[in-house]
Design a protein around this motif. Structure first.
Motif, PDB file in Angstrom:
ATOM      1  N   GLU A   1      45.184 -41.393  -2.361  1.00 16.69           N
ATOM      2  CA  GLU A   1      44.778 -39.997  -2.274  1.00 16.69           C
ATOM      3  C   GLU A   1      45.840 -39.127  -1.609  1.00 16.69           C
ATOM      4  O   GLU A   1      45.811 -37.904  -1.729  1.00 16.69           O
ATOM      5  CB  GLU A   1      43.445 -39.894  -1.530  1.00 16.69           C
ATOM      6  CG  GLU A   1      42.291 -40.485  -2.319  1.00 16.69           C
ATOM      7  CD  GLU A   1      41.024 -40.675  -1.504  1.00 16.69           C
ATOM      8  OE1 GLU A   1      41.040 -40.335  -0.300  1.00 16.69           O
ATOM      9  OE2 GLU A   1      40.030 -41.172  -2.057  1.00 16.69           O
ATOM     10  N   VAL A   2      46.794 -39.780  -0.920  1.00 16.14           N
ATOM     11  CA  VAL A   2      47.940 -39.047  -0.366  1.00 16.14           C
ATOM     12  C   VAL A   2      49.062 -39.013  -1.390  1.00 16.14           C
ATOM     13  O   VAL A   2      49.439 -37.958  -1.908  1.00 16.14           O
ATOM     14  CB  VAL A   2      48.476 -39.716   0.923  1.00 16.14           C
ATOM     15  CG1 VAL A   2      49.600 -38.878   1.510  1.00 16.14           C
ATOM     16  CG2 VAL A   2      47.387 -39.896   1.931  1.00 16.14           C
TER      17      VAL A   2
ATOM     18  N   LYS B   1      47.635 -35.952  -3.299  1.00 16.14           N
ATOM     19  CA  LYS B   1      47.970 -34.799  -2.442  1.00 16.14           C
ATOM     20  C   LYS B   1      46.732 -34.143  -1.816  1.00 16.14           C
ATOM     21  O   LYS B   1      46.654 -32.935  -1.667  1.00 16.14           O
ATOM     22  CB  LYS B   1      48.788 -33.777  -3.219  1.00 16.14           C
ATOM     23  CG  LYS B   1      50.127 -34.301  -3.717  1.00 16.14           C
ATOM     24  CD  LYS B   1      50.982 -33.220  -4.307  1.00 16.14           C
ATOM     25  CE  LYS B   1      50.453 -32.708  -5.619  1.00 16.14           C
ATOM     26  NZ  LYS B   1      51.407 -31.776  -6.268  1.00 16.14           N
ATOM     27  N   TYR B   2      45.742 -34.967  -1.467  1.00 14.35           N
ATOM     28  CA  TYR B   2      44.509 -34.491  -0.825  1.00 14.35           C
ATOM     29  C   TYR B   2      43.783 -33.444  -1.668  1.00 14.35           C
ATOM     30  O   TYR B   2      43.192 -32.497  -1.138  1.00 14.35           O
ATOM     31  CB  TYR B   2      44.798 -33.925   0.568  1.00 14.35           C
ATOM     32  CG  TYR B   2      45.186 -34.946   1.610  1.00 14.35           C
ATOM     33  CD1 TYR B   2      44.939 -36.300   1.434  1.00 14.35           C
ATOM     34  CD2 TYR B   2      45.797 -34.549   2.791  1.00 14.35           C
ATOM     35  CE1 TYR B   2      45.300 -37.223   2.386  1.00 14.35           C
ATOM     36  CE2 TYR B   2      46.162 -35.458   3.756  1.00 14.35           C
ATOM     37  CZ  TYR B   2      45.907 -36.802   3.564  1.00 14.35           C
ATOM     38  OH  TYR B   2      46.266 -37.709   4.527  1.00 14.35           O
TER      39      TYR B   2
ATOM     40  N   TYR C   1      38.366 -33.804   0.669  1.00 14.96           N
ATOM     41  CA  TYR C   1      39.284 -33.094   1.563  1.00 14.96           C
ATOM     42  C   TYR C   1      39.087 -31.582   1.530  1.00 14.96           C
ATOM     43  O   TYR C   1      39.830 -30.858   2.201  1.00 14.96           O
ATOM     44  CB  TYR C   1      40.730 -33.437   1.196  1.00 14.96           C
ATOM     45  CG  TYR C   1      41.010 -34.915   1.290  1.00 14.96           C
ATOM     46  CD1 TYR C   1      41.122 -35.547   2.526  1.00 14.96           C
ATOM     47  CD2 TYR C   1      41.138 -35.688   0.142  1.00 14.96           C
ATOM     48  CE1 TYR C   1      41.351 -36.907   2.614  1.00 14.96           C
ATOM     49  CE2 TYR C   1      41.370 -37.053   0.221  1.00 14.96           C
ATOM     50  CZ  TYR C   1      41.475 -37.651   1.459  1.00 14.96           C
ATOM     51  OH  TYR C   1      41.688 -39.007   1.544  1.00 14.96           O
ATOM     52  N   THR C   2      38.104 -31.111   0.757  1.00 13.22           N
ATOM     53  CA  THR C   2      37.849 -29.674   0.698  1.00 13.22           C
ATOM     54  C   THR C   2      37.578 -29.156   2.103  1.00 13.22           C
ATOM     55  O   THR C   2      36.686 -29.647   2.801  1.00 13.22           O
ATOM     56  CB  THR C   2      36.658 -29.369  -0.208  1.00 13.22           C
ATOM     57  OG1 THR C   2      36.928 -29.870  -1.527  1.00 13.22           O
ATOM     58  CG2 THR C   2      36.403 -27.868  -0.275  1.00 13.22           C
TER      59      THR C   2
ATOM     60  N   LEU D   1      47.543 -28.190   3.644  1.00 10.63           N
ATOM     61  CA  LEU D   1      46.278 -27.482   3.512  1.00 10.63           C
ATOM     62  C   LEU D   1      45.908 -26.904   4.865  1.00 10.63           C
ATOM     63  O   LEU D   1      45.927 -27.639   5.871  1.00 10.63           O
ATOM     64  CB  LEU D   1      45.152 -28.412   3.060  1.00 10.63           C
ATOM     65  CG  LEU D   1      45.197 -29.077   1.696  1.00 10.63           C
ATOM     66  CD1 LEU D   1      46.147 -30.263   1.686  1.00 10.63           C
ATOM     67  CD2 LEU D   1      43.801 -29.544   1.300  1.00 10.63           C
ATOM     68  N   MET D   2      45.565 -25.618   4.920  1.00  4.21           N
ATOM     69  CA  MET D   2      45.163 -25.007   6.175  1.00  4.21           C
ATOM     70  C   MET D   2      43.908 -24.181   6.001  1.00  4.21           C
ATOM     71  O   MET D   2      43.715 -23.524   4.972  1.00  4.21           O
ATOM     72  CB  MET D   2      46.292 -24.116   6.740  1.00  4.21           C
ATOM     73  CG  MET D   2      47.508 -24.882   7.185  1.00  4.21           C
ATOM     74  SD  MET D   2      48.640 -23.888   8.186  1.00  4.21           S
ATOM     75  CE  MET D   2      49.293 -22.769   6.941  1.00  4.21           C
ATOM     76  N   GLY D   3      43.061 -24.213   7.020  1.00  5.14           N
ATOM     77  CA  GLY D   3      41.849 -23.410   7.029  1.00  5.14           C
ATOM     78  C   GLY D   3      41.595 -22.814   8.400  1.00  5.14           C
ATOM     79  O   GLY D   3      41.919 -23.451   9.418  1.00  5.14           O
ATOM     80  N   ARG D   4      41.038 -21.606   8.423  1.00 10.61           N
ATOM     81  CA  ARG D   4      40.791 -20.920   9.688  1.00 10.61           C
ATOM     82  C   ARG D   4      39.284 -20.812   9.974  1.00 10.61           C
ATOM     83  O   ARG D   4      38.525 -20.363   9.127  1.00 10.61           O
ATOM     84  CB  ARG D   4      41.391 -19.511   9.656  1.00 10.61           C
ATOM     85  CG  ARG D   4      41.349 -18.790  10.997  1.00 10.61           C
ATOM     86  CD  ARG D   4      41.726 -17.317  10.852  1.00 10.61           C
ATOM     87  NE  ARG D   4      42.908 -17.134  10.033  1.00 10.61           N
ATOM     88  CZ  ARG D   4      44.151 -17.309  10.468  1.00 10.61           C
ATOM     89  NH1 ARG D   4      44.363 -17.686  11.710  1.00 10.61           N
ATOM     90  NH2 ARG D   4      45.173 -17.124   9.649  1.00 10.61           N
TER      91      ARG D   4
END
Length: 290
Positions: free
Chosen positions: A191-192, A196-197, A202-203, A283-286
């Motif tokens: 999955e890596v 790539k997630y 990985y959501t 991947l980034m989330g706030r």
């Protein structure tokens, strides 16, 4: 509970020696995103207010391994904590640590040793495929301050850079992973390197998010060092555990022989250098502001 594939002292040492250090550009992108204060104006237009001159107060790097991904945060964060379930990896990271604002602790990803709303940033490099993701996400949401950021990232197989034989050399790495070790590679590892997630698990839990695949790092390595990197793969370690040292050594020797023959050189693996390029995905989330 996270899977435990990197706990042996020898494996931790190989991980520290041969795994790449993430590029500065990736660290700067993560920190820049973490420093933004995003809000909605009265007319519904998204605005951004940057405080790029300030350092972040506290961050954690989860699944830190031997510390390569933790170190890159040192210039931008007042206090950084690297955490890993493996005591051997943490011991290796502590031994190599040269940064006074970084500490390392043994901890699973699903039970993080921080108080509620205490961190501005949580990162994880090439590690979260071993986590219980729902439990990890719950912990991240608990410890992040409002507006805090979660950054997950990883890297793909190293691509040899050669004007004539680059594709052929890369195919040797690809074949080793997909064919010779295919029965020993954990699904999370696929999955890596292959996914790539992008799988649903990985959501990210936050709507304010982005994906960035523009970063890479180049590294000059000997063929012997590239082979050492392959020994840090969990699939190789699983093969070695199942089939023994002699069979594992044979795989490595065959790889090196084919690599040298493809390059059409007469030097030894220790004497033969090749540029390698590691491509990263991010991947980034706030977390929403209160």
């Amino acid at each position: 509970m996270a899977n435990r594939f990197f706990e042996g002292a020898a494996h931790a040492a190989a991980y520290a020696k041969f795994r790449p250090r993430p590029p500065t550009s990736l660290a700067e992108r993560i920190v820049s995103f973490a420093k933004e204060t995003i809000f909605m104006s009265r007319n519904g237009i998204k605005k951004t207010n940057n405080s790029q001159g300030e350092t972040l107060k506290a961050a954690a790097d989860v699944g830190c391994g031997s510390g390569q991904s933790t170190e890159i945060l040192s210039p931008y964060v007042e206090a950084v904590t690297g955490l890993d379930v493996s005591e051997a990896q943490v011991l290796e990271a502590r031994k190599l640590n040269k940064y006074p604002n970084i500490t390392y602790k043994v901890s699973p990803a699903e039970t993080l040793p921080f108080s509620d709303k205490s961190l501005s940033l949580v990162t994880s490099c090439q590690a979260c495929h071993w986590f219980d993701m729902p439990a990890f996400y719950k912990e991240v949401d608990r410890i992040l301050v409002p507006g805090g950021v979660l950054a997950l990232y990883g890297y793909l197989f190293p691509k040899p850079i050669h004007e004539n034989f680059g594709d052929e050399l890369y195919s040797l790495i690809d074949h080793l992973y997909k064919e010779q070790l295919k029965d020993y590679v954990h699904q999370g590892s696929k999955e890596v390197y292959l996914g790539k997630y992008e799988a649903e698990k990985y959501t990210l839990i936050y709507k304010d998010q982005l994906r960035d695949e523009s970063h890479y790092v180049d590294k000059i390595a000997t063929v012997a060092e590239l082979t050492g990197y392959l020994t840090s793969w969990s699939g190789f370690q699983n093969f070695r555990a199942k089939n023994g040292d002699e069979a594992a050594q044979k795989i490595l020797e065959n790889f090196q022989d084919k690599f040298i023959k493809t390059l059409k050189v007469s030097t030894t693996p220790e004497e033969t250098s090749i540029p390698l390029r590691f491509h990263y995905f991010l991947l980034m989330g706030r977390k929403p502001s209160e």
